[in-house]
Design a protein around this motif. Structure first.
Motif, PDB file in Angstrom:
ATOM      1  N   LEU A   1      -4.053  46.194 -17.325  1.00 34.39           N
ATOM      2  CA  LEU A   1      -2.861  46.241 -16.388  1.00 34.39           C
ATOM      3  C   LEU A   1      -2.015  47.090 -16.871  1.00 34.39           C
ATOM      4  CD1 LEU A   1      -2.358  42.569 -15.783  1.00 34.39           C
ATOM      5  CD2 LEU A   1      -3.691  44.076 -14.404  1.00 34.39           C
ATOM      6  N   VAL A   2      -1.300  47.720 -16.000  1.00 34.40           N
ATOM      7  CA  VAL A   2      -0.037  48.654 -16.235  1.00 34.40           C
ATOM      8  C   VAL A   2       1.216  48.095 -15.519  1.00 34.40           C
ATOM      9  CG1 VAL A   2       1.029  51.009 -15.937  1.00 34.40           C
ATOM     10  CG2 VAL A   2      -1.448  50.812 -16.302  1.00 34.40           C
ATOM     11  N   LEU A   3       2.185  47.732 -16.371  1.00 41.34           N
ATOM     12  CA  LEU A   3       3.203  46.972 -15.647  1.00 41.34           C
ATOM     13  C   LEU A   3       4.084  47.886 -14.897  1.00 41.34           C
ATOM     14  CD1 LEU A   3       4.033  44.691 -18.893  1.00 41.34           C
ATOM     15  CD2 LEU A   3       2.649  44.058 -16.819  1.00 41.34           C
ATOM     16  N   ASP A   4       4.485  47.611 -13.528  1.00 39.47           N
ATOM     17  CA  ASP A   4       5.253  48.322 -12.927  1.00 39.47           C
ATOM     18  C   ASP A   4       6.947  48.187 -13.206  1.00 39.47           C
ATOM     19  OD1 ASP A   4       6.043  50.220 -10.998  1.00 39.47           O
ATOM     20  OD2 ASP A   4       5.470  49.228  -9.363  1.00 39.47           O
ATOM     21  N   VAL A   5       7.415  48.344 -14.396  1.00 44.45           N
ATOM     22  CA  VAL A   5       8.722  48.218 -14.464  1.00 44.45           C
ATOM     23  C   VAL A   5       9.548  49.122 -13.550  1.00 44.45           C
ATOM     24  CG1 VAL A   5       8.170  47.418 -16.867  1.00 44.45           C
ATOM     25  CG2 VAL A   5       8.737  49.895 -16.421  1.00 44.45           C
ATOM     26  N   GLY A   6       9.007  50.129 -13.070  1.00 43.91           N
ATOM     27  CA  GLY A   6       9.783  50.932 -12.306  1.00 43.91           C
ATOM     28  C   GLY A   6      10.362  50.476 -10.927  1.00 43.91           C
ATOM     29  N   ALA A   7       9.409  49.380 -10.592  1.00 44.75           N
ATOM     30  CA  ALA A   7       9.755  48.391  -9.376  1.00 44.75           C
ATOM     31  C   ALA A   7      10.791  47.750  -9.365  1.00 44.75           C
ATOM     32  CB  ALA A   7       8.556  47.681  -9.137  1.00 44.75           C
ATOM     33  N   LEU A   8      11.290  47.527 -10.693  1.00 44.79           N
ATOM     34  CA  LEU A   8      12.620  46.575 -10.951  1.00 44.79           C
ATOM     35  C   LEU A   8      13.998  47.431 -10.964  1.00 44.79           C
ATOM     36  CD1 LEU A   8      11.398  44.571 -13.811  1.00 44.79           C
ATOM     37  CD2 LEU A   8      11.386  43.872 -11.451  1.00 44.79           C
ATOM     38  N   ILE A   9      14.774  47.037 -10.026  1.00 44.63           N
ATOM     39  CA  ILE A   9      16.065  47.866 -10.027  1.00 44.63           C
ATOM     40  C   ILE A   9      17.296  46.884 -10.669  1.00 44.63           C
ATOM     41  CG2 ILE A   9      17.676  48.784  -8.562  1.00 44.63           C
ATOM     42  CD1 ILE A   9      15.482  48.965  -6.272  1.00 44.63           C
ATOM     43  N   TYR A  10      17.753  47.271 -11.764  1.00 44.19           N
ATOM     44  CA  TYR A  10      18.773  46.543 -12.182  1.00 44.19           C
ATOM     45  C   TYR A  10      20.282  46.424 -11.532  1.00 44.19           C
ATOM     46  CZ  TYR A  10      22.226  45.328 -16.062  1.00 44.19           C
ATOM     47  OH  TYR A  10      23.290  44.810 -17.049  1.00 44.19           O
ATOM     48  N   VAL A  11      20.776  45.313 -11.169  1.00 46.52           N
ATOM     49  CA  VAL A  11      21.543  45.018 -10.154  1.00 46.52           C
ATOM     50  C   VAL A  11      22.956  44.068 -10.694  1.00 46.52           C
ATOM     51  CG1 VAL A  11      20.287  45.700  -8.048  1.00 46.52           C
ATOM     52  CG2 VAL A  11      20.418  43.272  -9.100  1.00 46.52           C
ATOM     53  N   ALA A  12      22.626  43.303 -11.579  1.00 43.26           N
ATOM     54  CA  ALA A  12      23.657  42.464 -12.021  1.00 43.26           C
ATOM     55  C   ALA A  12      23.523  41.923 -13.491  1.00 43.26           C
ATOM     56  CB  ALA A  12      23.906  41.072 -10.983  1.00 43.26           C
ATOM     57  N   HIS A  13      24.647  41.657 -14.112  1.00 49.88           N
ATOM     58  CA  HIS A  13      24.632  41.134 -15.503  1.00 49.88           C
ATOM     59  C   HIS A  13      25.728  39.686 -15.508  1.00 49.88           C
ATOM     60  CE1 HIS A  13      25.462  42.138 -19.850  1.00 49.88           C
ATOM     61  NE2 HIS A  13      25.184  40.943 -19.867  1.00 49.88           N
ATOM     62  N   TRP A  14      25.150  38.742 -15.855  1.00 51.01           N
ATOM     63  CA  TRP A  14      25.874  37.458 -15.615  1.00 51.01           C
ATOM     64  C   TRP A  14      25.818  36.719 -17.147  1.00 51.01           C
ATOM     65  CZ3 TRP A  14      29.072  35.188 -11.859  1.00 51.01           C
ATOM     66  CH2 TRP A  14      28.985  35.944 -10.909  1.00 51.01           C
TER      67      TRP A  14
ATOM     68  N   LEU B   1      16.052  43.565  -9.230  1.00 54.43           N
ATOM     69  CA  LEU B   1      15.401  43.324  -7.857  1.00 54.43           C
ATOM     70  C   LEU B   1      14.258  44.109  -7.452  1.00 54.43           C
ATOM     71  CD1 LEU B   1      16.266  42.719  -4.662  1.00 54.43           C
ATOM     72  CD2 LEU B   1      17.463  44.902  -4.735  1.00 54.43           C
ATOM     73  N   ALA B   2      13.285  43.345  -6.712  1.00 59.36           N
ATOM     74  CA  ALA B   2      12.135  44.189  -6.404  1.00 59.36           C
ATOM     75  C   ALA B   2      11.262  43.627  -5.132  1.00 59.36           C
ATOM     76  CB  ALA B   2      11.023  43.912  -7.578  1.00 59.36           C
ATOM     77  N   ARG B   3      10.698  44.541  -4.661  1.00 60.47           N
ATOM     78  CA  ARG B   3       9.952  44.169  -3.469  1.00 60.47           C
ATOM     79  C   ARG B   3       8.665  43.585  -3.744  1.00 60.47           C
ATOM     80  NH1 ARG B   3       9.579  46.782   2.035  1.00 60.47           N
ATOM     81  NH2 ARG B   3      10.658  48.702   1.290  1.00 60.47           N
TER      82      ARG B   3
ATOM     83  N   LEU C   1      22.838  40.050  -1.462  1.00 59.49           N
ATOM     84  CA  LEU C   1      21.634  40.518  -0.439  1.00 59.49           C
ATOM     85  C   LEU C   1      22.017  40.202   0.993  1.00 59.49           C
ATOM     86  CD1 LEU C   1      18.714  38.465  -2.493  1.00 59.49           C
ATOM     87  CD2 LEU C   1      19.466  40.823  -2.717  1.00 59.49           C
ATOM     88  N   ALA C   2      22.636  39.281   1.391  1.00 57.33           N
ATOM     89  CA  ALA C   2      23.073  39.109   2.668  1.00 57.33           C
ATOM     90  C   ALA C   2      23.829  40.085   3.303  1.00 57.33           C
ATOM     91  CB  ALA C   2      23.785  37.596   2.895  1.00 57.33           C
TER      92      ALA C   2
ATOM     93  N   GLU D   1      14.624  48.217   2.697  1.00 58.62           N
ATOM     94  CA  GLU D   1      14.932  49.529   2.499  1.00 58.62           C
ATOM     95  C   GLU D   1      16.368  49.928   2.107  1.00 58.62           C
ATOM     96  OE1 GLU D   1      12.777  51.666   1.544  1.00 58.62           O
ATOM     97  OE2 GLU D   1      11.021  50.379   1.994  1.00 58.62           O
ATOM     98  N   THR D   2      17.289  49.367   3.253  1.00 60.80           N
ATOM     99  CA  THR D   2      18.596  49.399   2.876  1.00 60.80           C
ATOM    100  C   THR D   2      19.135  48.660   1.737  1.00 60.80           C
ATOM    101  OG1 THR D   2      18.827  49.628   5.182  1.00 60.80           O
ATOM    102  CG2 THR D   2      20.844  49.318   4.097  1.00 60.80           C
ATOM    103  N   LEU D   3      18.668  47.454   1.517  1.00 61.14           N
ATOM    104  CA  LEU D   3      19.057  46.895   0.272  1.00 61.14           C
ATOM    105  C   LEU D   3      18.590  47.600  -1.079  1.00 61.14           C
ATOM    106  CD1 LEU D   3      19.634  44.302  -1.500  1.00 61.14           C
ATOM    107  CD2 LEU D   3      17.518  43.383  -0.825  1.00 61.14           C
ATOM    108  N   LEU D   4      17.208  48.080  -1.214  1.00 61.65           N
ATOM    109  CA  LEU D   4      16.727  48.915  -2.358  1.00 61.65           C
ATOM    110  C   LEU D   4      17.575  49.927  -2.485  1.00 61.65           C
ATOM    111  CD1 LEU D   4      12.743  48.046  -2.003  1.00 61.65           C
ATOM    112  CD2 LEU D   4      14.684  46.809  -3.323  1.00 61.65           C
ATOM    113  N   ASP D   5      17.735  50.792  -1.490  1.00 61.68           N
ATOM    114  CA  ASP D   5      18.476  52.103  -1.483  1.00 61.68           C
ATOM    115  C   ASP D   5      19.903  51.757  -1.987  1.00 61.68           C
ATOM    116  OD1 ASP D   5      16.555  53.515  -0.731  1.00 61.68           O
ATOM    117  OD2 ASP D   5      17.274  53.836   1.657  1.00 61.68           O
ATOM    118  N   ALA D   6      20.537  50.839  -1.577  1.00 64.20           N
ATOM    119  CA  ALA D   6      22.120  50.558  -2.205  1.00 64.20           C
ATOM    120  C   ALA D   6      21.891  50.125  -3.429  1.00 64.20           C
ATOM    121  CB  ALA D   6      22.510  49.513  -1.541  1.00 64.20           C
TER     122      ALA D   6
END
Length: 279
Positions: free
Chosen positions: A135-148, A164-166, A213-214, A220-225
């Motif tokens: 397998l090749v892990l798709d880390v590029g699909a993960l978008i970093y959005v928060a740090h708690w 965040l990921a689709r 998210l809400a 698409e708008t969510l991922l772009d933001a």
């Protein structure tokens, strides 16, 4: 003040297109678990020492190590991405990998289901599965959005990166039936409504990320933001006691925040997972 050691952790908000805009995956934790038992959460957990295994990071695609370090502001940051993918696979049966056109998607899904059972039962490691299935892990699909960061005073504390990921349309969520006893694909708005009506238990970071998210109408708008975020500051709330003695959580911009620095959860006292009521 609590001396609980901070554990590094990763969480991933998995979203998919839906007639009402989009849905996010929430998993219900076993009520007997020490941390957030019974709550609905995003897939995630502690970063394992093996998540930084070179055999795994060498099989990551879409983000090189230096880019990952720059985005998260730490060294060896790919381990956070690997942990997010591993936890989503272990808890929900969803694994984001780069498409291999030589292998039919149905074949891969069957292989992943079989391998996941071995992972959950401790018969094989994540690295062994990735190598065995090539397998090749798709880390590029993960978008970093928060740090708690869990408030001081908790018996277990986590320093958690949220991604965040689709989800690919062919992948279905199936809980492990051990730590995770249920799953639901739900719009962020409905999840928040269920929380405020007392139907869902949610910890504060889950609530605030659902609010994020809400604020978007489609994936698409969510991922772009999310991709456009230039800064992800850490957020560390504090516990405080309400007049009735119950524990609530204050964000840094709340008036209770300055008064909360000495609050420690009592032995056996759970994290707040229901909306505060009353004054």
């Amino acid at each position: 003040m609590s001396t609980a050691q901070l554990r590094l952790a990763s969480t991933v908000m998995l979203v998919r297109d839906a007639p009402a805009g989009f849905e996010v995956l929430l998993l219900r934790r076993n009520k007997d678990l020490a941390f957030a038992g019974g709550a609905h959460v995003f897939p995630g957990g502690s970063v394992d020492v093996n998540d930084g295994d070179p055999t795994l990071t060498a099989r990551c695609s879409g983000l090189d190590p230096s880019e990952a370090d720059a985005r998260l502001g730490v060294t060896d940051a790919l381990r956070f991405y690997v942990a997010a993918l591993r936890e989503a696979y272990e808890e929900a049966g969803i694994l984001l990998v780069v498409d291999d056109l030589r292998r039919p998607a149905s074949d891969l899904e069957l292989q992943l289901r079989v391998a996941r059972r071995a992972l959950v039962e401790g018969e094989r490691s994540f690295a062994q599965i990735v190598q065995h299935l090539d397998l090749v892990l798709d880390v590029g699909a993960l978008i970093y959005v928060a740090h708690w960061i869990t408030p001081e005073g908790a018996p277990r504390r986590f320093d958690t990166r949220f991604f965040l990921a689709r989800v690919p349309p062919q992948q279905l969520a199936t809980p492990d039936r051990s730590e995770i006893v249920g799953e639901v694909w739900i719009t962020p708005e409905r999840a928040l409504d269920a929380y405020y009506q007392g139907q869902f238990e949610l910890v504060l970071p889950t609530v605030k990320n659902l609010e994020f998210l809400a604020s978007f109408g489609d994936v698409e708008t969510l991922l772009d933001a999310a991709r456009a975020l230039t800064s992800v500051p850490p957020i560390q709330p504090r516990f405080y006691r309400r007049p009735d003695g119950s524990v609530a959580v204050a964000l840094p911009d709340a008036p209770e925040y300055r008064q909360a620095s000495a609050t420690v959860l009592a032995s056996g006292e759970a994290l707040p997972t229901r909306p505060a009521t009353g004054p």
